[in-house]
Structures are given as structure tokens and as C-alpha cells.
Scaffold this active site. Sequence first.
Site, PDB file in Angstrom:
ATOM      1  N   HIS A 124      37.529  45.048  46.262  1.00  0.00           N
ATOM      2  CA  HIS A 124      37.753  46.271  45.487  1.00  0.00           C
ATOM      3  C   HIS A 124      39.128  46.212  44.832  1.00  0.00           C
ATOM      4  CE1 HIS A 124      39.235  50.597  45.302  1.00  0.00           C
ATOM      5  NE2 HIS A 124      38.281  50.521  44.386  1.00  0.00           N
ATOM      6  N   SER A 125      39.187  46.562  43.555  1.00  0.00           N
ATOM      7  CA  SER A 125      40.459  46.645  42.825  1.00  0.00           C
ATOM      8  C   SER A 125      41.212  45.320  42.924  1.00  0.00           C
ATOM      9  CB  SER A 125      41.276  47.820  43.361  1.00  0.00           C
ATOM     10  OG  SER A 125      42.407  48.062  42.562  1.00  0.00           O
ATOM     11  N   MET A 126      42.460  45.335  43.390  1.00  0.00           N
ATOM     12  CA  MET A 126      43.255  44.113  43.453  1.00  0.00           C
ATOM     13  C   MET A 126      42.717  43.124  44.479  1.00  0.00           C
ATOM     14  SD  MET A 126      45.529  44.365  41.115  1.00  0.00           S
ATOM     15  CE  MET A 126      46.748  43.125  41.530  1.00  0.00           C
TER      16      MET A 126
END
Length: 877
Positions: A124-126
Site C-alpha cells: 500500500h502506498s510507499m
Amino acid sequence: KIKLPKKTARRYPVYELYLYGEGNYAEENKNLLLTGIPVLFLPGNAGSYKQVRSLGSIALRKAEDVDFKYHFNFFSVNFNEELVALYGGSLQRQTKFVHECIKVILKLYRDREFAPTSVAIVGHSMGGLVARALLTLKNFKPELINLLITQATPHVAPVMPLDKYLTDFYTAVNNHWILKAQDLRNLTTLSVAGGFRDYQVRSGLAFLPRLSQHDSALSVVSSAVPRAWASTDHLSIVWCKELILATIRALFDLIDENTRQITEDPKKRMSVLNHHFVRHPAKIFEENPEAFTELTGAFMWITVKASKWTYSFYNDSDGKYFIFPLASHRKSYSHVYCENSMLDTSSWIYGCMNSNSSMCLEATDLSWRAELLPTTKDYPSLSHIVIQVPPTVGKKYTVDCEFFKEDSRTVQLPVTHLFSFGLSSSKILLNSTGLLYNVQLQHFNQIYQAFKIYIESHCQSLKERKPSVYRLHIPWSHEDSITVAKVPSFTEISAKLHTAQPQNDNRFPELNIYSSSDCQYEYILIKSYPYILVFQIIRFHAGALPVYVVSNILLTYGGQLSTLISTGQCSDFSLELVRTAKPYKVEPLISIVVFLQGFHWFRVIWESLSLPEVDAAVLSSQDAWFPLVSLILFLFGTGIAYWSGVFFSTSLRLFSSLWLTLIRPTVLHKDNKLITPRRLCGVLSLALVSWTTCGAFAVFIIYLRYLFKPVHVFMTFAFYFQDSDGSKETSLNSSIHTVKNQSSMDSTSKTTQSPSNSTTIAEAVNSLKLHVTILNLFTWIVLLNLPSLIYWLKNLRYNVRLDPDPCRSAAIILVCILEILMNSDTSEVKSSKLLKIAAKVPLPLSVAMVAFGRMHLYKVPHFVTFSLLLHVLCCIV
């Protein structure tokens, strides 16, 4: 919690590895005797390892449905909720820890019957970027991962490039994936973006680089994912039920029955992901569906020759085959379109090649070519279309079919111009009734084109009918958006793009209208509004706003130094901002450089000077820039700078007034010595703090010390300069022209060495105005360095020294500069020979800041520091 090797735990004391479980499954796996398929979840910026629960819980329910014939073991990494989107110093450390975790996970399955050799990763995300960075490690074996699913991951560039470590990490990862694309074919990558509800990571950043491997990478927006059809915000994409279901279904379909692990066949992996995330035929996935199907059963065969046909049935105990001969329709029509409301997973539409028959015993199953929101398909070799209607006990279904000529249902609609600002609109009328319309939106190809589409539908009767479905289809990327509306109705649709049209793509975006057969559409109106354009610009470039704010303040600072030369007085911040902060001073030069960089000879000269590429040129190459953007951002920056200046000055006055009620101010006096042993000790102490702990911490301390300077001056003015009625006078402008008699002061103030003439007061006020502007500049430096300070504070119990530190060296320089500036005044500056240079330098620095700081925010403090350094030299020389 998974116990890690001592060496790994000692090297990464902040990070942890967990196995998720619940109920009996958790109890059975306490001894880590695992037999499932390993999936590793990586949280993003400030994300929790507990976010794996959504995936793990639904996967467990799915495994129970198949009696645990297959199941997944979900692992999760605890990154201590680090702010890796704002501080990039720990990204490499996280990447190396994930590598160690993968090796630990695979060791847990050693000696098992179906031991895995690779791990699937969901990031998720980074966390998704960290997963991609694994392939850049020298000792990493690419075969350790064969499937990577990222959720709202900014793959293209950081949202806020606040330090060099962050931008360098992105450059290394993307360059590796582009240069080594052929070596990564065994890794299948899916990137899911959140759509327009994700205000933190716009979907354009979540699309994998265009030069990446095309046949093993897929990028989609959640609004286009079948059965989801909804946009998610940045956090809810982790637990959005529709997306989680699509992910888990895909994972189970990826299992190889022979190995009991995720298939090693890259083609099958892409086929499964396309099935669940791009185009779903409403059927359970089959790897190799049979080309021909025998139509058996004691069903009644009914021939339909009408060009438009509807059949509704309820509680029908007998199955039927409806056969449509195509020979009679080919001359008059080009397409046939069928839709049904049956939501089961059985086949329902077939193609027959028996040219003269009222029955069809063997046919091609066209259900695999259908969609949950179907599109038209061309099959010139077919002689008949067959619709199968199974027995429907206790259920009600509707089937609609019609033959039509594509030209009659396709309308071209030119959208309003980008700069029309609502002064014009495009409008069409659709007077015919039909099940399908395609409206091609001409000239709609740039990310800054944003419109409102209004659709009004009318129906011939008031009977109950299924709602209309409007799909805005973008042919060059998977970013469709779906709107469902009742009929008759008046519907509003927002039309915006996540990515611009590629240069080699000539297709038009389309508005597909799936309607009822007895409804018609009065009009379709497209209109642009200025605020929509502005919102799009802010969405794509809000991260660059600090550059424009600081640029405006820096221009104002230079203007104040210029008025100090010409009039001997320092002008007020707000007045000088209006006078000096003009876009035409900054933008034209940058636009000229961007234009000239299109010529080879200029690029050669530019590179020979070792100058970096102008950020605007890079954004233009990504189809994300045009001159109007910079103008709008500059005006936004001017507004923010103005109101932040008003807020800053007002806050200082209020704080000084509150302080005045508690503490009596000392005398306002001038210290002739800029450097004293005491101040030198203070500088050395803060330099030591910066070197041994965190540079941002030292900057924050010197900022608080400097903040006391204008507060003290405001407090002194409020105490010593009073009206005859005893009220406080805190206005800087009025205090310049108001000289109080000694007789009007109280007995206490008579014994002090207060300012006795207007010249002293004017000098004090001039210095105060300049200090407030410098503090305003320095506030933005503190804000840009704040993420590394927060990161250091969160990890203070593990390590006293921030390593690496993006602002350690800059902090030492700033401490020296501000220690001198906070004790300086305008009388010293006015007599300096360097003042003219110091007054002119902020303009080219502002231009350079806008040219090179939009995609590299960490460069902004360097430009401000250089300008303040010249100010310090003016105090000395």
C-alpha cells in the site's frame, strides 16, 4: 510476531514481522507449521502492519468455502509507521529489511510437501515502491517474488519531494525497471489507483512508467475495476470490500493445482488479472475455455426475426433457446447488442455457424467476450445468434436485444475549449430510442480539460425499468468511471482525466450510454467552469505551492531592501508584496529556457554548464504542464504569502500582548557587537546539536530563539508608547510618527533608557519589519524540514542521531546566519556596500527557485539561505 535472526533483529531494531490469523486458524498456526501460500503485506507512509487484516480475513473466508484445499498465509511488516513519503532516508533500510523478511518467510516452509519458492507481495502506498526497490538490491534474486500488487502507490514521482534521498530513491528504482525491463518479465505487477477521491496520491502518479514491461505490468483505476466501479480515498483502498474481493478472487485463480502455489506462468497471471481488474465477462475464470459448446437439453427453440426484441420472464419452468438469423440483418445493420439482468456465472449467448437452420447444436460460447458493462463485438462469420434462457423458478430476468447501424448510434461531440471558462458549451440531441449510444468526445485529451456533462432522459411510459448506466471510457488507460442513474432523470457527470493522451494514440474518449429501449435522451450538454480547471491544477501541482509562496516572500524581501536603499525606510510586508511580487518577473524567463531546450544546440550549451534540466521541461515531457499552470500557481502563492504574512504579524502582536501581561519588557537598546563570546557559544552548541542529533532540531531551536526578537520589540512598543488615555499603541506605522514626551511616561519608564527621538524609533521599526519578513521566510524552511524532525522524534528511543540527515550541513550554516541576523538592525545594513547586490539577488534566486524547485522542494531552503547569507555580509562589511 515472527522471531527474526539475531543479526537481523540487531541491525533493524525498529522493524518487525508478523503473521496474521484469527479464530481456529490462528491457534493452529501458533507453532508456525505453515502449509499455505505466503503473501507479504507492506504498509505505506505512516501505515500500520495491522492493515493486512482486510486481505487476511476475506482470504480466510474464501479458503473455508473451498474446505482449505488452498489457503494463503498473510504476513505483514511493521515499519513503525515511519513517514517515508516525507523523509526518504529510511527507504533503503526498509527495502533491505523486506529482503530479510522474504528469506525468513520461505525458511518457514522448508521441508513442506508443497514448499513455495517465491512470495507474493501486496504493497500500500510507499510500501509498493519499497517492493519494487527490492529488485535494485545487488544480492536480491528476482525469482523470490513473482507477483506484486500495489495499492495507491506513487510510482512515477514522490508527492512531496522534501529531501534528496527520496528523489534519488525514485530515480534508482524507475531507471532500474526501465533498463532491466527484459529481466523482469517473470514478475507480474498490478498497480491499482484510487481515482479522484484519493487526494493524497493522484492516479496519474500510480500508473507504472510507460517504458516498463508492457506484457507483464498492468495499471488500473479503482473506478474502472469490474464489480467495484467506485473511487476510493488513499486509506480506504486498503479495506474497500469490492477491491479486496477482486484481489482475493484473483489470488485464488492464480493457484496452480500441481504445485499448490501461485502459477509460474506469466501469461496466466496476466490473464487472471485482466479477468478480475480490467474486463470481467461475469463468468468464473477458466484458463482454457472450450471453443465450441454443444447446446443440449429439452429446450424450446424460438426464431426471432425482429430488429429490436425484449423478453421478460418470471418463474418460468421451461428453458428456451432464442435464435436470431443474421443473414436478413447484415444489409441493414452493422452491429447487434444484447444485455441481460442475469447475474449468475453461466453461459447465456452463443454464436452459430449453421447458415440454414432453425436449431444450433454446436456453437461458440460468446459469453467469454461479454462484459459486466458490455461493449460491441464484431463476428462476421456467424450465421445466427442464440440466447439461452434457463428455467427461472422464483426469479425474474429481462433480456433485451437490438440490431442497429453503428453510425446511427455514434455521435461526435467537440468539447469546449480549455480557455472558454464556461462562456461556451457543446450540446447534442439524441432523438432516437435505443439500448446503446456512443458519444465521442473530440479534443478531450489533456489533464487540464475538466467538464461537467449534463444528461436528461425521457421515457415513453412510466413503468418501472432498470436504471441507465453511463460509462466515461478512456481508451488509452484503464481509468473509466461509471455513473448509474434512474430514468427518467437529469444526471450530472464530471469528466476529468488522470493521464494525458499519448502522442501516437488517435482514439477519442467516449461516453457510453446503456439505456432502456423506450427512453430517449433530450440533450447532452458539456460545459467547462473555471473552478474545475483550478481544481485540476491544484490536484496535479499542489505539492509545488511552497515554491511559489517562498518565491513571493523572497521577492518582497528584496523589495524591502531596495526601499531601504532608496528611501531609508523599510516598507510594510503586505504593501511591498503587492508592489514587487509580479509573475512577469519570474515566468517569462523560464518559458524562454523551456522553449530553447527544444533545440539541440541550446541543450548542448546547457549541459556543458552542468545545469540541471528545468522542472517545467520535465513536466512538459510528461504532458503535465503548460504556461497557464505556473501563472495560476504563482497567483495562489501570492495569496498564501499575503495572508500568511497577515496571520504571522497578527499572531506576533497577540503573543506579545499576552506576554506583556505577565512580564515587564526590558529596555529597547542597540548592541553594537554582532558577535560576542556568549553568542559564539550558542552557535557552537547548536552546531553540536545538529551534528550529534538532528539538523532540523537545531533549526527549530534557532527559529524559536529568533521568534522572540519581534515579540520582544512588539512588547516594548506596546509598553513604552501609550496614548494619553493610557491605551496601548501597537501599530508599527503609527509608532514611527508618534514621539512620546518624557512627561507622558510613568515614573518607572523615566528611569529607563527608552528611545528618545523619532530616528531611533524609525530604525527600530525598520528592523522589526525586516525581521518579520525574514522570520516569514524562515518559517517555510522550518516547515519543509519538519518531516525529518518528526521522524527523528518518533525514533529517538532507538537512535539519538538521525542518519542519514538531509539538513545537517544546512542547519549549521543557518544557525550561524540567524544568530547574527537576530541581533542586527537596518542602520548597519544601510551603510553596507553590498546592500545593492543583496537587494537585487532575490529576483534571480526566485526565478531559479521556480525553475529548479518544483520537483525538488528540498532545494528551496538553499536559495533562501544564500539570500540571507548576503544579508549577513551586509551587516559585517
